[in-house]
Design a protein around this motif. Structure first.
Motif, PDB file in Angstrom:
ATOM      1  N   ARG A 176       1.767   3.598   7.145  1.00 26.82           N
ATOM      2  CA  ARG A 176       0.438   4.133   6.816  1.00 26.82           C
ATOM      3  C   ARG A 176       0.355   4.494   5.335  1.00 26.82           C
ATOM      4  N   SER A 177       1.419   5.101   4.813  1.00 23.62           N
ATOM      5  CA  SER A 177       1.429   5.489   3.411  1.00 23.62           C
ATOM      6  C   SER A 177       1.395   4.270   2.493  1.00 23.62           C
ATOM      7  N   SER A 178       2.058   3.211   2.898  1.00 21.92           N
ATOM      8  CA  SER A 178       2.118   2.023   2.042  1.00 21.92           C
ATOM      9  C   SER A 178       0.780   1.302   1.974  1.00 21.92           C
ATOM     10  N   MET A 179      -0.107   1.595   2.905  1.00 24.10           N
ATOM     11  CA  MET A 179      -1.424   0.971   2.887  1.00 24.10           C
ATOM     12  C   MET A 179      -2.314   1.573   1.794  1.00 24.10           C
ATOM     13  N   LYS A 180      -1.913   2.699   1.265  1.00 22.04           N
ATOM     14  CA  LYS A 180      -2.643   3.337   0.173  1.00 22.04           C
ATOM     15  C   LYS A 180      -2.028   2.856  -1.137  1.00 22.04           C
ATOM     16  N   PRO A 181      -2.782   2.167  -1.958  1.00 20.26           N
ATOM     17  CA  PRO A 181      -2.208   1.562  -3.173  1.00 20.26           C
ATOM     18  C   PRO A 181      -1.626   2.563  -4.162  1.00 20.26           C
ATOM     19  N   GLU A 182      -2.124   3.795  -4.172  1.00 19.50           N
ATOM     20  CA  GLU A 182      -1.639   4.742  -5.170  1.00 19.50           C
ATOM     21  C   GLU A 182      -0.301   5.383  -4.781  1.00 19.50           C
ATOM     22  N   ILE A 183       0.149   5.173  -3.554  1.00 16.39           N
ATOM     23  CA  ILE A 183       1.390   5.782  -3.094  1.00 16.39           C
ATOM     24  C   ILE A 183       2.515   4.745  -3.105  1.00 16.39           C
ATOM     25  N   ARG A 184       3.617   5.126  -3.711  1.00 13.52           N
ATOM     26  CA  ARG A 184       4.791   4.251  -3.742  1.00 13.52           C
ATOM     27  C   ARG A 184       6.002   5.062  -3.322  1.00 13.52           C
ATOM     28  N   LEU A 185       6.992   4.359  -2.821  1.00 13.84           N
ATOM     29  CA  LEU A 185       8.230   5.022  -2.427  1.00 13.84           C
ATOM     30  C   LEU A 185       9.065   5.281  -3.674  1.00 13.84           C
ATOM     31  N   ASP A 186       9.115   6.532  -4.056  1.00 13.89           N
ATOM     32  CA  ASP A 186       9.966   6.865  -5.187  1.00 13.89           C
ATOM     33  C   ASP A 186      11.241   7.524  -4.666  1.00 13.89           C
TER      34      ASP A 186
END
Length: 91
Positions: free
Chosen positions: A63-73
């Motif tokens: 779900r988080s990856s579907m939001k373009p502004e969120i990346r796995l840091d």
């Protein structure tokens, strides 16, 4: 070996049913077999808990990856690892 003993000692089938249960509804027979097995197998109970936690976290990541502004840091990865370890240590 009796039928109940076969169910009780079949971890391979139990883990399959645990995973299947997360995808779709089990048949009545499968539910009964899984409950009988889990009543006597703490290893499969732990497997089920770990599997649910991992499944929830993967869904959250998806779900988080579907939001373009969120990346796995690195901080997010570290937090996720800590949450997994906390949940596993509770049991």
């Amino acid at each position: 070996m009796g039928y109940l003993r076969k169910i009780q000692y079949n971890c391979k089938q139990a883990t399959f049913l645990i995973e299947k249960k997360m995808i779709r509804r089990l048949t009545f027979r499968e539910m009964i077999e899984l409950r009988i097995h889990l009543a006597g197998c703490s290893v499969c109970v732990l497997y089920g808990k770990q599997s649910r936690i991992i499944n929830q976290m993967v869904q959250e990541l998806f779900r988080s990856s579907m939001k373009p502004e969120i990346r796995l840091d690195d901080n997010f990865k570290k937090e996720l690892q800590e949450r997994i370890e906390e949940e596993l240590n509770k049991h």
